[in-house]
Design a protein around this motif. Structure first.
Motif, PDB file in Angstrom:
ATOM      1  N   SER A 209      20.112  69.421 -38.957  1.00  0.00           N
ATOM      2  CA  SER A 209      18.672  69.464 -38.687  1.00  0.00           C
ATOM      3  C   SER A 209      18.379  69.704 -37.213  1.00  0.00           C
ATOM      4  N   TYR A 212      19.157  73.217 -36.020  1.00  0.00           N
ATOM      5  CA  TYR A 212      18.213  74.201 -36.545  1.00  0.00           C
ATOM      6  C   TYR A 212      16.868  74.152 -35.813  1.00  0.00           C
ATOM      7  N   TYR A 213      16.304  72.957 -35.703  1.00  0.00           N
ATOM      8  CA  TYR A 213      14.959  72.831 -35.152  1.00  0.00           C
ATOM      9  C   TYR A 213      14.933  72.856 -33.620  1.00  0.00           C
ATOM     10  N   ASP A 216      17.149  76.656 -32.818  1.00  0.00           N
ATOM     11  CA  ASP A 216      16.797  77.857 -33.574  1.00  0.00           C
ATOM     12  C   ASP A 216      18.028  78.502 -34.213  1.00  0.00           C
ATOM     13  N   ALA A 218      20.187  78.758 -37.770  1.00  0.00           N
ATOM     14  CA  ALA A 218      20.003  78.549 -39.198  1.00  0.00           C
ATOM     15  C   ALA A 218      20.946  77.463 -39.685  1.00  0.00           C
ATOM     16  N   PRO A 219      20.455  76.503 -40.488  1.00  0.00           N
ATOM     17  CA  PRO A 219      21.300  75.423 -40.956  1.00  0.00           C
ATOM     18  C   PRO A 219      22.341  75.915 -41.945  1.00  0.00           C
TER      19      PRO A 219
END
Length: 222
Positions: A209, A212-213, A216, A218-219
């Motif tokens: 998480s 990703y956040y 940037d 992709a998980p």
């Protein structure tokens, strides 16, 4: 009665029952004017049972581990999140910390990621900043958790000035290569192997998480 007290009573129960039974058998034998064969057999069986109970009690005293003594951590209870975190990250951190506080011996949680403290929850230490010392640097470099079962015995405990000063046990779980999940317990040797496995799984979920956040990226599929 506290749990530790109940365990102590249970450990001593076979000793008390076995000793009392042996004393009663002795008095019964002394007060019997004429000994019959059936009574002799009953007495022999009673002595054997009393001896087994006493032996069981002695073994329990040595084999059964005592519950570690818990302390009340010094500090105020709180829940702090770094400002400007995305709502999804705030939710993820709140979820993970709630699970750890309610399902393990954890009483204090710090999430450090990319040089910043993202979360402090539970009993808070007086220092809100984290400066990784030798232990945290080793966790980051080797990507392996460190479990200090009794923090008071480690000279390196001085680097953990961001959690309550009387914290008894600490787990430092890497969150990928950029962060560490730091958990403080109020009793030594309080985390089980199952707890450690579960904590590692939560840290892996946080890594997906946060990367990703906050990066940037992709998980990965889970």
């Amino acid at each position: 009665m506290a749990k530790a007290d109940r365990n102590q009573v249970l450990r001593q129960l076979p000793l008390v029952v076995g000793g009392l039974a042996g004393v009663l058998l002795l008095f019964n034998r002394l007060l019997t004017p004429e000994l019959t064969q059936s009574q002799a057999r009953s007495d022999a069986l009673g002595v054997i049972l009393s001896a087994v109970l006493i032996l069981t009690g002695l073994l329990w005293q040595q084999v059964q581990a005592r519950s570690p003594d818990a302390v009340e951590l010094i500090g105020e209870e709180g829940f702090e999140l770094a400002p400007s975190l995305p709502d999804a990250v705030r939710t993820e951190l709140a979820w993970a910390s709630h699970l750890l506080l309610t399902n393990t011996a954890t009483r204090s949680i710090v999430v450090w990621y990319q040089g910043k403290v993202l979360l402090r929850r539970g009993i808070l230490g007086t220092n809100p900043e984290v400066k990784p010392g030798e232990i945290l640097q080793r966790v980051l470099s080797k990507q392996k958790p460190v479990y200090l079962v009794n923090l008071t015995l480690y000279p390196g405990r001085i680097e953990f000035d961001f959690i309550p000063e009387n914290t008894q046990g600490v787990i430092c779980q890497p969150i990928g290569k950029d962060g560490v999940l730091i958990l403080g317990a109020n009793a030594p040797r309080s985390y089980t192997k199952q707890d450690e496995t579960w904590i590692a799984g939560i840290a892996d979920k946080l890594e997906v998480s946060l990367s990703y956040y906050l990066n940037d990226v992709a998980p990965a599929e889970i």
